[in-house]
Design an enzyme around this catalytic site. Structure first.
Site, PDB file in Angstrom:
ATOM      1  N   ASN A  41       7.992  -4.283   6.454  1.00 17.69           N
ATOM      2  CA  ASN A  41       6.996  -3.210   6.602  1.00 17.69           C
ATOM      3  C   ASN A  41       5.809  -3.722   7.420  1.00 17.69           C
ATOM      4  OD1 ASN A  41       8.647  -1.624   5.019  1.00 17.69           O
ATOM      5  ND2 ASN A  41       7.576  -2.116   3.133  1.00 17.69           N
TER       6      ASN A  41
ATOM      7  N   THR B  41       3.745  -2.547   9.512  1.00 17.95           N
ATOM      8  CA  THR B  41       2.478  -1.815   9.557  1.00 17.95           C
ATOM      9  C   THR B  41       1.600  -2.143   8.357  1.00 17.95           C
ATOM     10  OG1 THR B  41       3.558   0.062   8.484  1.00 17.95           O
ATOM     11  CG2 THR B  41       3.494   0.056  10.887  1.00 17.95           C
ATOM     12  N   ASP B  42       2.208  -2.421   7.211  1.00 15.82           N
ATOM     13  CA  ASP B  42       1.446  -2.766   6.006  1.00 15.82           C
ATOM     14  C   ASP B  42       0.711  -4.088   6.154  1.00 15.82           C
ATOM     15  OD1 ASP B  42       2.162  -0.519   4.647  1.00 15.82           O
ATOM     16  OD2 ASP B  42       3.576  -1.491   3.296  1.00 15.82           O
ATOM     17  N   TYR B  43       1.313  -5.020   6.880  1.00 11.02           N
ATOM     18  CA  TYR B  43       0.802  -6.380   6.900  1.00 11.02           C
ATOM     19  C   TYR B  43      -0.222  -6.628   7.994  1.00 11.02           C
ATOM     20  CZ  TYR B  43       5.191  -6.842   4.339  1.00 11.02           C
ATOM     21  OH  TYR B  43       6.225  -6.662   3.464  1.00 11.02           O
TER      22      TYR B  43
END
Length: 408
Positions: free
Chosen positions: A174, A176-178
């Site tokens: 993921n 985009t989360d990081y």
């Protein structure tokens, strides 16, 4: 360096966020001196607390997730029952004692608790409120739930990831989360702090994770806007570079990535390889290499597969050709000499998980470098501290709240 020297010393964050994008953003604030208080629940804990990996020599537990612990280094944990009216009142009191309040729930959750921006302004007029809804606080999809695994395809990343004539494969993580969402939230918050220092006014920050993530495919968006062309999956290839891909090397599942963008780089590549096929006329120009790219990739792999990935990388790098080992997690953690020399990973003693590696900060300040100042908290570890030192509650008041299930 002590925490007193760090640039965000004296800033308090009431952190209601969970999972990835929110906690990674607030972790950056903690790295640079902010006191970040995670508001958590024993009844409905952060899902990352229940997620692998956990130490293989210990039974699973609420405090052992490496996923959670890595994203919450140096924070405090305040366990509060937000389902109760008294719990929501305590949350409001904590916000009144804070500079920043952060949350990344589905829109409507904070409103259900009565913690609207307007209500919060009544108790803390200069608050900086950071909200990270998946698709924004308004619009037809405002109430849609989702994580990075949903945002990645929505933002167009999955469509471009994979090989032609095969289904999209996504990014395998993921992403985009990081990186994207927490980075945008951090920049916006620092700007809001700067604005507050100048004017005395806080503000509401809305980081719509979907909109934040669309930035990643800017080239494809520009191509569509300017040329009416929808870019398709290309695997590892680029239309303006060749060779450009990952090539198998000696060993079990070992690979090296090679990228050649100019004729000068191609000539340098050929000098390193020294094989007869590198002198063939059909490969002399970019257009020629692109026309025979499948064959060129097979020839390159016939050379790389006889060598260690590290050897290929070092030979090509020395000649000025971009190349890098396709590293596994074990490579980056234990074997990468560059990360090791720079001391990127921090090893901290966690009271239950033991000695564990934590990511370092994504950037360094020369005079105040920052980084993890302690391990992740146990669930509710700092509830008494927050009640006494921040909220000013007495022992009797705390005991009553525990008995009533408000403090967990």
């Amino acid at each position: 360096m002590t925490s007193d020297d760090l640039p965000l010393k004296g800033i308090r964050v009431a952190d209601f966020s969970w999972f990835g994008a929110g906690p990674i953003f607030t972790m950056a604030l903690a790295h640079y001196g902010a006191e970040v208080i995670r508001v958590e629940s024993q009844i409905r804990p952060d899902g990352l607390r229940l997620t692998q990996p956990m130490p293989k020599d210990k039974p699973p537990g609420i405090n052992l997730s490496g996923y959670y612990n890595n994203f919450n280094a140096g924070k405090l944990s305040f366990s509060l029952n937000m389902a109760s009216q008294q719990g929501r009142e305590l949350a409001l009191r904590l916000i009144a004692k804070s500079d920043i309040v952060a949350e990344n729930f589905t829109p409507g959750t904070f409103e259900k608790w009565g913690l609207t921006y307007e209500r919060i302004l009544q108790v803390k007029p200069d608050i900086i409120m950071v909200r990270e809804p998946m698709q924004g606080l308004t619009g037809p999809h405002r109430d849609f739930a989702g994580f990075g695994a949903v945002i990645t395809p929505l933002a167009g990343l999955s469509y471009l990831s994979g090989f032609p004539h095969r289904p999209p494969v996504g990014l395998g993580t993921n992403y985009t989360d990081y990186v994207v969402n927490p980075g945008h939230a951090l920049v916006a918050t620092l700007a809001a702090l700067r604005y507050r220092n100048r004017t005395g006014k806080g503000q509401l920050i809305e980081v719509a994770q979907f909109e934040s993530s669309v930035n990643v495919i800017s080239v494809a968006l520009l191509d569509c806007a300017a040329n009416g062309r929808v870019q398709e999956r290309q695997g590892n290839r680029l239309p303006y570079a060749c060779p450009h891909g990952a090539y198998r090397c000696l060993g079990d599942d070992r690979w090296v990535a090679i990228a050649v963008f100019t004729d000068d780089e191609w000539e340098a590549f050929c000098r390193v390889v020294g094989e007869e096929w590198t002198r063939e006329e059909r490969f002399a120009t970019l257009l020629g290499r692109k026309a025979h790219e499948d064959e060129l990739d097979r020839l390159i792999e016939s050379w790389t597969s006889q060598r260690e990935a590290e050897e290929v990388m070092e030979l090509l790098q020395a000649a000025g050709v971009a190349a890098g080992v396709v590293q596994s997690a074990a490579d980056t953690l234990d074997r990468d000499p560059h990360l090791k020399a720079r001391g990127y990973y921090h090893y901290l003693e966690h009271p239950e998980a033991g000695r564990t590696a934590y990511d370092g900060p994504g950037f360094r300040l020369s005079d105040t470098p920052g980084g993890p100042r302690g391990p992740a908290p146990l669930l509710g570890q700092h509830t008494e501290y927050v009640c006494k030192e921040v909220l000013g509650l007495s022992d009797d008041e705390i005991a009553d709240l525990v008995a009533e299930g408000v403090l967990q």
